[in-house]
Design a protein around this motif. Structure first.
Motif, PDB file in Angstrom:
ATOM      1  N   CYS A 168      73.439  85.398 -37.787  1.00  0.00           N
ATOM      2  CA  CYS A 168      72.518  85.879 -36.633  1.00  0.00           C
ATOM      3  C   CYS A 168      74.018  86.334 -35.507  1.00  0.00           C
ATOM      4  CB  CYS A 168      71.885  84.770 -35.982  1.00  0.00           C
ATOM      5  SG  CYS A 168      70.992  85.150 -34.659  1.00  0.00           S
ATOM      6  N   TRP A 203      68.250  79.787 -39.119  1.00  0.00           N
ATOM      7  CA  TRP A 203      67.894  80.889 -38.377  1.00  0.00           C
ATOM      8  C   TRP A 203      67.788  80.435 -36.972  1.00  0.00           C
ATOM      9  CZ3 TRP A 203      62.753  82.702 -41.105  1.00  0.00           C
ATOM     10  CH2 TRP A 203      63.433  83.206 -42.654  1.00  0.00           C
ATOM     11  N   ALA A 251      68.750  88.887 -36.107  1.00  0.00           N
ATOM     12  CA  ALA A 251      69.123  87.182 -37.481  1.00  0.00           C
ATOM     13  C   ALA A 251      69.285  88.528 -38.924  1.00  0.00           C
ATOM     14  CB  ALA A 251      67.651  87.522 -37.415  1.00  0.00           C
TER      15      ALA A 251
END
Length: 513
Positions: free
Chosen positions: A14, A50, A9
């Protein structure tokens, strides 16, 4: 055959990569997420973004790998470091994450200075700078007290993703050592620093060694990611420390430089090492119980991108026609110029100088231009200037008694054979590239393998699965040219700083902006 999943990440997006136990890639996926800029020097991200990117890339990578998910031995996470997000007891973010690039915390850094710069350095291995997590936590405490009071844990990116996978609130030593709240000698949160900053220890996640199993993929996480419920989840590490493992920096004498937007130089050490002048930092390695001596240079690859975007319009247009990368065309231009770039020198401090100077007022300098110079000279000078700045930090590490036998390099810059040779010549070291370009993800996969029992130890695994693609030896004739230019390069910075040119320019810029 068992498989290892690495979730990387980063700052921009990511990347999930699946490796087999030999360290060979079998599947990958990548997804970007947005940064938010509430003001010009503030940088934030949504923690939930994320997790969305993690879920999406896991599903795609697993599909592309065409493996039985029950054969995944372990999952680990590596991450952009220092970025912090407060969450409640359910793990829900209470505000946007404050990203490592954010510079809003000047006043909080002054508050930390009351503890003493040397004390902070000798406990945490870090200099006092907005870069790190502690001033970000203090900013929330000073400006958003309700959020601070409601916070159950302050979490790094790695910690947040582990929590979403397992329900556990855990960090690892390598990431914790970038917060400015962690005692790198005792491998635990510093009671002294937290007390003086009035940050309760119970608001920080449990700090565990890297490569430790801390839980398993929950049923909910399994449904969202495609991983099998019960898959072991292993503590990972900071991106730079994992990158060091993934390129084989697991023994003394090895050093690595990763050049992307900036350059991060890490040297392996069996003990913590402090610089009396606080020019370089000391952090916990992702190899448990080891350390890295680290230097950060803020703009290296970024100045090449600046040149491409501002002065490389012809190359960008040509690249579009030929369906090539504009950098490949610029690299060919640089090959036309001789070593030394016809006497042009570039100081790459376009947004301030990091290690070894730590001068936020420093700016880029291009000196030695003549009418006979061409774009080829300029491109090569940019490459050489970056390498001169890296050499400065390598020499600091040598002054501290660190053994430096070879340089292992990663990042986008390694795609230029010319730049790789320039590095060998300027450092006067053999320079090595790895077979696996994504060294950070490979390092995280190694941690997953150690924590799940596939490998015995981090160092043994790295020696087994990290393979050198190319070894570049210094060219003696070029090295002599660069040694002379390096002396002049150092003098330029010293003269500008002695005459306070940088600070005068900074003052003027604030008046006219």
């Amino acid at each position: 055959m068992e498989y290892l999943v690495a979730i990387d990440a980063g700052t921009i997006g990511c990347r999930t990569i699946i490796f087999n136990e030999k360290g060979e890639e079998v599947g990958r996926a990548y997804e970007e997420y947005q940064s938010i800029y509430p003001s010009p020097t503030w940088v934030e991200q949504r923690a939930d973004d994320w997790w969305k990117a993690t879920c999406n890339t896991l599903r795609v990578a697993l599909s592309r790998a065409k493996i039985n998910v029950k054969k995944v031995a372990g999952v680990s996470v590596t991450n952009q470091r220092e970025t912090i997000v407060p969450v409640n007891e359910e793990g829900k973010p209470l505000r946007n994450a404050i990203v490592w690039q954010d510079r809003r915390t000047i006043e909080e850094c002054r508050q930390i200075e009351a503890i003493g710069r040397e004390k902070i350095y000798h406990i945490t291995g870090l200099t006092i700078d907005p870069y790190f997590s502690a001033p970000k936590i203090l900013w929330i405490k000073n400006n958003e007290k309700e959020v601070f009071d409601e916070t159950y844990k302050f979490m790094l990116v790695h910690d947040f993703i582990l929590m979403k996978l397992t329900g556990e609130f855990v960090t690892d030593w390598s990431n914790a050592s970038r917060t400015m709240l962690f005692d790198i000698n005792a491998f635990k949160w510093s009671q002294e620093i937290c007390d003086k900053l009035e940050i309760p220890l119970d608001k920080l996640p449990t700090a565990e060694p890297p490569a430790k199993k801390i839980g398993e993929v929950t049923r909910k996480a399994s449904e969202e990611t495609g991983l099998a419920e019960g898959t072991p989840v292993i503590t990972g590490g900071g991106d730079q420390q994992c990158g060091a493992i993934g390129i084989g920096v697991v023994k003394e004498g090895r050093i690595k430089a990763t050049t992307g937007t900036g350059t991060f130089i890490l040297a392996y050490s069996n003990k913590p090492v402090w610089d009396p002048k606080m020019r370089v930092l000391c952090s916990c390695h992702a190899d448990p119980g080891r350390w890295v001596i680290e230097a950060s240079i803020f703009t290296t690859g970024a100045i090449y991108r600046w040149f491409r975007d501002q002065l490389g319009h012809v190359e960008k247009a040509l690249a579009e026609i030929l369906r090539e990368d504009p950098y490949d065309i610029l690299n060919k231009e640089a090959e036309k110029a001789p070593p030394g770039a016809g006497g042009i020198l570039v100081l790459p401090h376009f947004v301030g100088a990091g290690a070894p100077h730590w001068n936020p007022d420093a700016r880029g300098v291009i000196i030695g231009l003549a009418l006979g110079h061409t774009k080829s000279h300029m491109v090569r000078a940019l490459m050489e200037g970056v390498c001169f700045e890296i050499r400065k930090n390598v020499e600091v590490m040598r002054q501290l008694g660190l053994k430096v036998d070879e340089m292992r390099i990663t990042g986008g810059a390694t795609r230029s054979k010319l730049w790789n040779q320039i590095q060998a010549d300027i450092y006067n070291l053999p320079v090595m590239t790895g077979v696996i370009e994504e060294a950070t993800a490979l390092g995280a996969a190694i941690l997953a393998g150690v924590g799940s029992g596939v490998y015995k130890s981090v160092s043994e695994a790295a020696e087994e699965v990290v393979n050198v693609k190319e070894r570049i030896e210094p060219n003696q004739a070029n090295r002599e040219i660069y040694d002379e230019l390096y002396k002049i390069y150092g003098e330029i910075y010293e003269v500008i700083e002695e005459r306070k040119i940088y600070s005068k320019l900074a003052s003027l810029q604030s008046e006219v902006s």
